[in-house]
Design a protein around this motif. Structure first.
Motif, PDB file in Angstrom:
ATOM      1  N   CYS A  41      37.283  39.090  36.811  1.00 34.85           N
ATOM      2  CA  CYS A  41      36.704  39.611  35.567  1.00 34.85           C
ATOM      3  C   CYS A  41      37.351  38.932  34.368  1.00 34.85           C
ATOM      4  O   CYS A  41      38.479  38.457  34.453  1.00 34.85           O
ATOM      5  CB  CYS A  41      36.946  41.122  35.423  1.00 34.85           C
ATOM      6  N   TYR A  42      36.637  38.938  33.246  1.00 31.94           N
ATOM      7  CA  TYR A  42      37.254  38.532  31.979  1.00 31.94           C
ATOM      8  C   TYR A  42      38.174  39.642  31.497  1.00 31.94           C
ATOM      9  O   TYR A  42      37.870  40.840  31.685  1.00 31.94           O
ATOM     10  CB  TYR A  42      36.179  38.276  30.926  1.00 31.94           C
ATOM     11  N   VAL A  55      41.226  35.557  29.174  1.00 38.65           N
ATOM     12  CA  VAL A  55      41.674  35.053  30.470  1.00 38.65           C
ATOM     13  C   VAL A  55      40.780  35.627  31.562  1.00 38.65           C
ATOM     14  O   VAL A  55      40.051  36.588  31.345  1.00 38.65           O
ATOM     15  CB  VAL A  55      43.155  35.413  30.762  1.00 38.65           C
ATOM     16  N   GLN A  56      40.839  35.016  32.727  1.00 40.54           N
ATOM     17  CA  GLN A  56      40.130  35.529  33.907  1.00 40.54           C
ATOM     18  C   GLN A  56      41.183  35.978  34.894  1.00 40.54           C
ATOM     19  O   GLN A  56      42.183  35.301  35.097  1.00 40.54           O
ATOM     20  CB  GLN A  56      39.248  34.441  34.526  1.00 40.54           C
ATOM     21  N   TYR A  57      40.917  37.118  35.515  1.00 40.58           N
ATOM     22  CA  TYR A  57      41.938  37.727  36.351  1.00 40.58           C
ATOM     23  C   TYR A  57      41.268  38.379  37.566  1.00 40.58           C
ATOM     24  O   TYR A  57      40.152  38.867  37.453  1.00 40.58           O
ATOM     25  CB  TYR A  57      42.686  38.786  35.519  1.00 40.58           C
ATOM     26  N   PRO A  58      41.938  38.424  38.722  1.00 39.14           N
ATOM     27  CA  PRO A  58      41.315  39.060  39.894  1.00 39.14           C
ATOM     28  C   PRO A  58      41.182  40.573  39.711  1.00 39.14           C
ATOM     29  O   PRO A  58      41.983  41.198  39.032  1.00 39.14           O
ATOM     30  CB  PRO A  58      42.284  38.754  41.051  1.00 39.14           C
ATOM     31  N   CYS A  59      40.167  41.131  40.339  1.00 32.35           N
ATOM     32  CA  CYS A  59      39.912  42.576  40.280  1.00 32.35           C
ATOM     33  C   CYS A  59      39.807  43.060  41.726  1.00 32.35           C
ATOM     34  O   CYS A  59      38.743  43.018  42.336  1.00 32.35           O
ATOM     35  CB  CYS A  59      38.617  42.836  39.504  1.00 32.35           C
ATOM     36  N   ALA A  60      40.924  43.503  42.274  1.00 27.81           N
ATOM     37  CA  ALA A  60      40.992  43.722  43.716  1.00 27.81           C
ATOM     38  C   ALA A  60      40.222  44.963  44.170  1.00 27.81           C
ATOM     39  O   ALA A  60      39.596  44.952  45.215  1.00 27.81           O
ATOM     40  CB  ALA A  60      42.448  43.838  44.148  1.00 27.81           C
TER      41      ALA A  60
END
Ligand SMILES: *[C@@H]1O[C@H](CO)[C@@H](O)[C@H](O)[C@H]1NC(C)=O
Ligand SMILES: *[C@@H]1O[C@H](CO)[C@@H](O)[C@H](O)[C@H]1NC(C)=O
Ligand SMILES: *[C@@H]1O[C@H](CO)[C@@H](O)[C@H](O)[C@H]1NC(C)=O
Length: 244
Positions: free
Chosen positions: A118-119, A146-151
């Motif tokens: 996700c952003y 930034v883009q980051y994982p969304c577990a």
């Protein structure tokens, strides 16, 4: 927060309690590229596995050094390991964690292929510490995005508008901190509104607005607000990780 890492650690603890010793001395490939053949696809020939300290998992990661892609494989603490990619200022670094002997031979690209990202960013009116690129019109390549994982959740766009201050956040709304997961719509007072989506990098639009979305009678204001705050603090934690 339930990260894959903490779940691995939990599994490890269970194994340890049951007397299965595999977690205590996990063997992981240990190398860094370009010093050795550590890249993707990985060739284990000539790479000696190392015995990790107890509570560690195997990991592999790529990043950029002076514009060159570099790889490393080794042991890491289960708690600090996240599977997925972080994209900041146009550079994407990916990593994964795994919990079997020599499991970090797997390709990084394969391991992160199915992870939701996700952003992440926040725009606040009347604040110098905010990202205008986050607001409408959204600029995914702008400063502070930034883009980051969304577990374990969904991507969301969350807005608040209260006492003349408005905020817009793009984030991962986690099932573990938001009691019913991401619930689209506005609270009864129209102060907090959010949209939810489950595709990679889908949280690009505007949040719902009070005028276009009927308040959900089943959503208590207080619960929604708390969940939103939790989600925002999660983003802050995520950004801290990125900035370290
Ligand atoms: C790391 O790997 C991912 C997935 O293959 C790739 O998209 C990314 O560009 C790589 N990062 C660098 C710095 O090369
Ligand atoms: C925010 O920026 C304005 C002008 O750009 C400046 O006058 C003000 O002191 C800044 N506030 C803080 C807290 O940095
Ligand atoms: C916030 O609410 C005020 C009225 O309460 C409205 O005039 C303003 O447009 C809203 N701002 C945003 C960004 O929705």
């Amino acid at each position: 927060m339930k990260t894959p890492g903490s779940m691995l650690l939990f599994a490890c603890t269970l194994f340890a309690v049951a007397g299965i010793g595999s977690c205590a001395a996990l063997d992981c490939y240990d190398c860094s590229f370009p010093a050795s053949n550590c890249g993707d696809p990985f060739d284990p020939a000539g790479v000696t596995p190392m015995a990790c300290p107890s509570g560690n998992v195997c990991t592999a990661q790529n990043s950029s050094s002076g514009g060159t892609e570099v790889f490393s494989r080794g042991c890491t603490e289960a708690d600090s390991c996240t599977t997925g990619c972080v994209t900041s200022e146009g550079v994407t670094s990916c990593s994964y964690c795994c919990n079997e002997d020599r499991c970090n031979s797997r390709s990084i690209a394969d391991a992160v292929a199915d992870i939701l990202h996700c952003y992440y960013c926040t725009y606040k009116s009347a604040s110098n510490f905010s990202s205008p690129a986050c607001n409408d019109p959204f600029n995914p390549n702008g400063d502070g995005v930034v883009q980051y994982p969304c577990a374990d959740g969904q991507c969301g766009v969350l807005t608040t508008n209260h006492t003349g201050q408005s905020t817009l956040s793009r984030l991962c709304i986690s099932d573990s901190t938001s009691p019913r997961g991401c619930t689209p719509g506005c609270d009864a007072l129209g102060i907090t509104c959010q949209t939810c989506c489950s595709e990679n990098l889908c949280n690009v639009g505007l949040a719902a607005t009070p005028s276009t979305t009927k308040p959900s009678a089943a959503t208590p204001t207080v619960g929604g607000g708390k969940a939103s705050l939790a989600a925002i603090s999660l983003v802050s934690a995520g950004l801290l990780v990125v900035l370290r």
